[in-house]
Every structure is written in structure tokens, then in C-alpha cells.
Motif scaffolding. Sequence first.
Motif, PDB file in Angstrom:
ATOM      1  N   PRO A 271     -27.281  45.811   9.270  1.00 62.83           N
ATOM      2  CA  PRO A 271     -25.963  46.084   8.653  1.00 62.83           C
ATOM      3  C   PRO A 271     -25.175  44.899   7.942  1.00 62.83           C
ATOM      4  O   PRO A 271     -24.451  45.194   7.134  1.00 62.83           O
ATOM      5  CB  PRO A 271     -25.484  46.483   9.939  1.00 62.83           C
ATOM      6  N   GLN A 272     -25.377  43.706   8.551  1.00 63.85           N
ATOM      7  CA  GLN A 272     -24.818  42.546   7.984  1.00 63.85           C
ATOM      8  C   GLN A 272     -25.039  42.446   6.574  1.00 63.85           C
ATOM      9  O   GLN A 272     -24.030  41.781   5.707  1.00 63.85           O
ATOM     10  CB  GLN A 272     -25.029  41.365   8.719  1.00 63.85           C
ATOM     11  N   LEU A 273     -26.177  43.140   5.967  1.00 67.56           N
ATOM     12  CA  LEU A 273     -26.436  42.865   4.531  1.00 67.56           C
ATOM     13  C   LEU A 273     -25.377  43.588   3.622  1.00 67.56           C
ATOM     14  O   LEU A 273     -25.467  43.085   2.478  1.00 67.56           O
ATOM     15  CB  LEU A 273     -27.752  43.225   4.189  1.00 67.56           C
ATOM     16  N   ARG A 274     -24.697  44.542   4.209  1.00 73.46           N
ATOM     17  CA  ARG A 274     -23.988  45.450   3.292  1.00 73.46           C
ATOM     18  C   ARG A 274     -23.137  44.764   2.248  1.00 73.46           C
ATOM     19  O   ARG A 274     -22.654  44.969   1.292  1.00 73.46           O
ATOM     20  CB  ARG A 274     -23.024  46.636   4.100  1.00 73.46           C
ATOM     21  N   TYR A 275     -22.343  43.566   3.100  1.00 73.19           N
ATOM     22  CA  TYR A 275     -21.385  42.857   2.192  1.00 73.19           C
ATOM     23  C   TYR A 275     -21.894  41.452   1.838  1.00 73.19           C
ATOM     24  O   TYR A 275     -20.972  40.593   1.235  1.00 73.19           O
ATOM     25  CB  TYR A 275     -20.307  42.751   3.146  1.00 73.19           C
ATOM     26  N   SER A 276     -23.109  41.382   1.857  1.00 82.78           N
ATOM     27  CA  SER A 276     -23.721  40.314   1.257  1.00 82.78           C
ATOM     28  C   SER A 276     -23.748  40.098  -0.235  1.00 82.78           C
ATOM     29  O   SER A 276     -23.600  40.902  -1.104  1.00 82.78           O
ATOM     30  CB  SER A 276     -25.280  39.926   1.703  1.00 82.78           C
ATOM     31  N   THR A 277     -23.872  38.706  -0.878  1.00 82.95           N
ATOM     32  CA  THR A 277     -23.848  38.660  -2.088  1.00 82.95           C
ATOM     33  C   THR A 277     -24.914  39.325  -2.721  1.00 82.95           C
ATOM     34  O   THR A 277     -24.879  40.054  -3.788  1.00 82.95           O
ATOM     35  CB  THR A 277     -23.917  36.942  -2.573  1.00 82.95           C
ATOM     36  N   ARG A 278     -25.931  39.194  -2.236  1.00 80.51           N
ATOM     37  CA  ARG A 278     -27.298  39.916  -2.855  1.00 80.51           C
ATOM     38  C   ARG A 278     -27.259  41.386  -2.776  1.00 80.51           C
ATOM     39  O   ARG A 278     -27.768  42.013  -3.856  1.00 80.51           O
ATOM     40  CB  ARG A 278     -28.663  39.420  -2.024  1.00 80.51           C
ATOM     41  N   CYS A 279     -26.619  41.999  -1.508  1.00 85.18           N
ATOM     42  CA  CYS A 279     -26.395  43.415  -1.774  1.00 85.18           C
ATOM     43  C   CYS A 279     -25.331  43.851  -2.877  1.00 85.18           C
ATOM     44  O   CYS A 279     -25.589  44.841  -3.544  1.00 85.18           O
ATOM     45  CB  CYS A 279     -26.170  43.812  -0.333  1.00 85.18           C
ATOM     46  N   LEU A 280     -24.248  43.059  -2.876  1.00 81.13           N
ATOM     47  CA  LEU A 280     -23.302  43.347  -3.933  1.00 81.13           C
ATOM     48  C   LEU A 280     -23.769  43.329  -5.359  1.00 81.13           C
ATOM     49  O   LEU A 280     -23.409  44.099  -6.078  1.00 81.13           O
ATOM     50  CB  LEU A 280     -22.008  42.403  -3.800  1.00 81.13           C
ATOM     51  N   ARG A 281     -24.556  42.237  -5.537  1.00 78.40           N
ATOM     52  CA  ARG A 281     -25.335  42.129  -6.681  1.00 78.40           C
ATOM     53  C   ARG A 281     -26.180  43.542  -7.282  1.00 78.40           C
ATOM     54  O   ARG A 281     -26.203  43.940  -8.211  1.00 78.40           O
ATOM     55  CB  ARG A 281     -26.221  40.861  -6.936  1.00 78.40           C
ATOM     56  N   LEU A 282     -27.079  43.821  -6.147  1.00 72.69           N
ATOM     57  CA  LEU A 282     -27.835  45.088  -6.254  1.00 72.69           C
ATOM     58  C   LEU A 282     -27.000  46.098  -6.474  1.00 72.69           C
ATOM     59  O   LEU A 282     -27.352  47.098  -7.570  1.00 72.69           O
ATOM     60  CB  LEU A 282     -28.723  45.091  -4.920  1.00 72.69           C
ATOM     61  N   ASN A 283     -25.942  46.622  -5.909  1.00 70.18           N
ATOM     62  CA  ASN A 283     -24.981  47.373  -6.271  1.00 70.18           C
ATOM     63  C   ASN A 283     -24.517  47.396  -7.585  1.00 70.18           C
ATOM     64  O   ASN A 283     -24.730  48.602  -8.236  1.00 70.18           O
ATOM     65  CB  ASN A 283     -23.942  47.466  -5.222  1.00 70.18           C
ATOM     66  N   VAL A 284     -24.296  46.346  -8.098  1.00 71.06           N
ATOM     67  CA  VAL A 284     -23.853  46.262  -9.535  1.00 71.06           C
ATOM     68  C   VAL A 284     -24.937  46.638 -10.592  1.00 71.06           C
ATOM     69  O   VAL A 284     -24.817  47.435 -11.318  1.00 71.06           O
ATOM     70  CB  VAL A 284     -23.365  44.968  -9.855  1.00 71.06           C
ATOM     71  N   ALA A 285     -26.130  46.339 -10.142  1.00 70.16           N
ATOM     72  CA  ALA A 285     -27.373  46.492 -11.005  1.00 70.16           C
ATOM     73  C   ALA A 285     -27.832  48.131 -10.983  1.00 70.16           C
ATOM     74  O   ALA A 285     -28.159  48.518 -12.162  1.00 70.16           O
ATOM     75  CB  ALA A 285     -28.566  45.695 -10.629  1.00 70.16           C
ATOM     76  N   ILE A 286     -27.494  48.663  -9.801  1.00 67.99           N
ATOM     77  CA  ILE A 286     -27.887  50.006  -9.631  1.00 67.99           C
ATOM     78  C   ILE A 286     -27.100  50.770 -10.596  1.00 67.99           C
ATOM     79  O   ILE A 286     -27.311  51.882 -11.206  1.00 67.99           O
ATOM     80  CB  ILE A 286     -27.895  50.500  -8.221  1.00 67.99           C
ATOM     81  N   THR A 287     -25.755  50.577 -10.497  1.00 68.93           N
ATOM     82  CA  THR A 287     -24.579  51.023 -11.156  1.00 68.93           C
ATOM     83  C   THR A 287     -24.882  51.028 -12.686  1.00 68.93           C
ATOM     84  O   THR A 287     -24.814  51.837 -13.398  1.00 68.93           O
ATOM     85  CB  THR A 287     -23.144  50.531 -10.864  1.00 68.93           C
ATOM     86  N   VAL A 288     -25.197  49.616 -13.149  1.00 66.13           N
ATOM     87  CA  VAL A 288     -25.388  49.457 -14.605  1.00 66.13           C
ATOM     88  C   VAL A 288     -26.520  50.546 -14.910  1.00 66.13           C
ATOM     89  O   VAL A 288     -26.471  51.237 -16.005  1.00 66.13           O
ATOM     90  CB  VAL A 288     -25.884  47.952 -14.673  1.00 66.13           C
ATOM     91  N   MET A 289     -27.792  50.714 -14.058  1.00 67.28           N
ATOM     92  CA  MET A 289     -28.650  51.683 -14.648  1.00 67.28           C
ATOM     93  C   MET A 289     -28.198  53.027 -14.638  1.00 67.28           C
ATOM     94  O   MET A 289     -28.558  53.723 -15.538  1.00 67.28           O
ATOM     95  CB  MET A 289     -29.901  51.358 -13.760  1.00 67.28           C
ATOM     96  N   GLN A 290     -27.502  53.424 -13.538  1.00 64.16           N
ATOM     97  CA  GLN A 290     -27.041  54.762 -13.666  1.00 64.16           C
ATOM     98  C   GLN A 290     -26.254  54.971 -15.058  1.00 64.16           C
ATOM     99  O   GLN A 290     -26.241  55.836 -15.453  1.00 64.16           O
ATOM    100  CB  GLN A 290     -25.889  54.965 -12.440  1.00 64.16           C
ATOM    101  N   TRP A 291     -25.506  54.010 -15.380  1.00 63.24           N
ATOM    102  CA  TRP A 291     -24.559  54.235 -16.631  1.00 63.24           C
ATOM    103  C   TRP A 291     -25.265  54.088 -17.885  1.00 63.24           C
ATOM    104  O   TRP A 291     -24.938  54.761 -19.035  1.00 63.24           O
ATOM    105  CB  TRP A 291     -23.361  53.139 -16.589  1.00 63.24           C
ATOM    106  N   LEU A 292     -26.071  53.097 -18.061  1.00 61.55           N
ATOM    107  CA  LEU A 292     -26.612  52.666 -19.312  1.00 61.55           C
ATOM    108  C   LEU A 292     -28.257  53.101 -19.384  1.00 61.55           C
ATOM    109  O   LEU A 292     -28.619  53.061 -20.445  1.00 61.55           O
ATOM    110  CB  LEU A 292     -26.704  51.201 -19.470  1.00 61.55           C
ATOM    111  N   GLY A 293     -28.679  53.576 -18.209  1.00 55.29           N
ATOM    112  CA  GLY A 293     -30.338  54.124 -18.410  1.00 55.29           C
ATOM    113  C   GLY A 293     -31.120  52.579 -18.174  1.00 55.29           C
ATOM    114  O   GLY A 293     -30.587  51.513 -18.053  1.00 55.29           O
ATOM    115  N   PHE A 294     -32.149  52.810 -18.217  1.00 51.47           N
ATOM    116  CA  PHE A 294     -33.423  51.803 -17.856  1.00 51.47           C
ATOM    117  C   PHE A 294     -33.347  50.677 -19.189  1.00 51.47           C
ATOM    118  O   PHE A 294     -33.409  49.444 -19.093  1.00 51.47           O
ATOM    119  CB  PHE A 294     -34.761  52.439 -17.850  1.00 51.47           C
ATOM    120  N   GLU A 295     -33.240  51.349 -20.288  1.00 52.59           N
ATOM    121  CA  GLU A 295     -33.272  50.539 -21.548  1.00 52.59           C
ATOM    122  C   GLU A 295     -32.085  49.609 -21.622  1.00 52.59           C
ATOM    123  O   GLU A 295     -32.034  48.393 -21.883  1.00 52.59           O
ATOM    124  CB  GLU A 295     -33.307  51.351 -22.911  1.00 52.59           C
TER     125      GLU A 295
END
Length: 317
Positions: A271-295
Motif C-alpha cells: 500500500p505504501q506505493l500508492r503515494y510513491s513517485t513511481r506510482c504518481l508518474r504511472l497515474n499520469v501516464a494512464i490518464t494521458v493515454m485515456q485522454w489522447l489514446g495510444f498514438e
Amino acid sequence: MPKVSVIIPAYNAMAYLPETLTSVLQQTFTNFEILIINDGSTDNIVQWSNQLLDQRVQLISQNKQGVSVARNTGITYATGEYIAFLDADDLWKSTKLEKQVNYLEAHPEIGFLHTGMVLIDQYGKSSGRVMISNAEGNVLKQLLEQNTVVTSSVIVRASCLKTVGEFDRKLRYSQDWHMWVRIAARYPFAVIKEPLVCYRQHPNNATRNWQMLEQGFEMIETIFQSVPKELTYLKNRSYGYANIYLAWKALQSGDRQQAIYFRNQAITHYPQLRYSTRCLRLNVAITVMQWLGFEGFNNVLSLIYALRRRITSIIPQ
């Protein structure tokens, strides 16, 4: 006798192997032998090797048995005091061996030495991303959580390998991680914090296939079967970091839902990973793909890589 034995497993690797070999032959340290282990290739590696003029290069052919057996074959033939591992698609900076040999000569207590790396693409173009591991000293706990050592950066004393034994030929994935943990249980590690290795990412690279990597979870169970009971609390952390890694690989293949699944699994295990830098970066990347698609996601990555290369080019080395 050569000071260093360089072991390069090769299976149908001729797309990159000549460039990889050149990066070794151009080393500023020259007292080495190169053992290329042809693991049942069906390409023209034998004909190519017959045209090589450098007597330090030896091709050893065997039936296809996997990378663990190929590395073990190389260790069996090796005559050097130090053994360096290099994958057939990666590259070395010209001073890698010189700096590593000098370090080991000055620090006889160190059994295992690795370096940082820079990521390159299939054409050898840098992504601008430099990764420097901090695995040094007594790193057993650290390596049980996650493997931060890239195989092509490693040089190890041959005497250490005689003590811990060969790569486990039964393991299908992460055999190097298993070996590093076994060495870490007995010997101190050191790291040269420079990117002396170019780690190539390309479509055929096994580490880009998250479906294949997911099967490597069995490795975590294997590793923790042999560690002291007081360290078993690290297993959930290991699963957490492994799932974060798989989430990124799923994103790179365009599977956002699978990335979300792996992210959630990571948090469930650790659970400590939730607020880690690597998890926050991953959340941003997931959101970018949701908005912009794979391309669009790939276009953003390309922009980031270009900015990294630009920054790297203007920072004095």
C-alpha cells in the motif's frame, strides 16, 4: 591469461550482435577474451564469426538451451579473473571495462560491480533516460524488493561464481535476478554511477512483453524460498514493485486497462506505493493515454525523450 572474460549469449541476434561486439573491441582496456555463445541460432552467425580477425573472439555453439545455460557455458570456458556479462543487443561505452577493472583492483573486498545505463532504441538512438542504481554494499534486502541491476553492466569475480554456483537452468525468467540475490547473500556490491551501458529497447526485446514478464512472478516465490524467514516480509514489496513494472510495460503495448490492473495489484501488495513517485508518474501516464489514446501517448513520450536528449546535450559531462 586474459584479465576479463566477456560472455555474450546469442540466439538469432545478428541484427545487433556486430555492433555489440564492436563496442567491446573498442574498449580502452584490452586484456580480455570474448566468448560468444551461439545458443542454437538459425541465422548466419557461424559464417559471420569465421570472418572475424580478432583472436580474442571465440564462438562456442550449442543446441538451443536458453540464456541461463548459454551463460553457464561461457563461465565454463572463461579463463579470466573477472567475468563480464553482455547481452547481444546492448552496447558498452569505451571506458566501461577500464573503469570496472581499476575499481576491482583497488577494492579487493568487492565481489560484484555494476554501472548505470542509458536507454536506446532499436536504431541506437538515446531516449535521454539515464538510470543509475544505488545497489551498493550489503544489498540483499534491496535486491529482494526489486532488481535494479542490468545484466550488461555487471562484472563479477570468477571466484564468486565458483562459490555461489551457476545460473539456475530450470528458471525461464529473471535468471539474472536470482543469481544477483545469491551473490548478494555472500558478497558486497559496488556501483559506478555513470551510464557506461546502452540498454537497447526494441520490438523483440523480451522485457517489452508484459504477458511474458507476468509469468516471471514464479521467480519471486523461488527467491523467497531460500532467504531467511526474517526477510519474508519483503515478498509483498517485491510483488508490489513487480506489478508497477508490469503496468508500465502494459502501457507501452497500448493496454491501459491491464496497466490499471497491475497498478491496483501493486497497491494491494504494498500500500505504501500508492503515494510513491513511481506510482504518481504511472497515474499520469494512464490518464494521458485515456485522454489522447495510444498514438497520443507515444507522441508525448517522443516529446519527453527529445527534451531529455536536449537537456543531456547541454549539460557538461
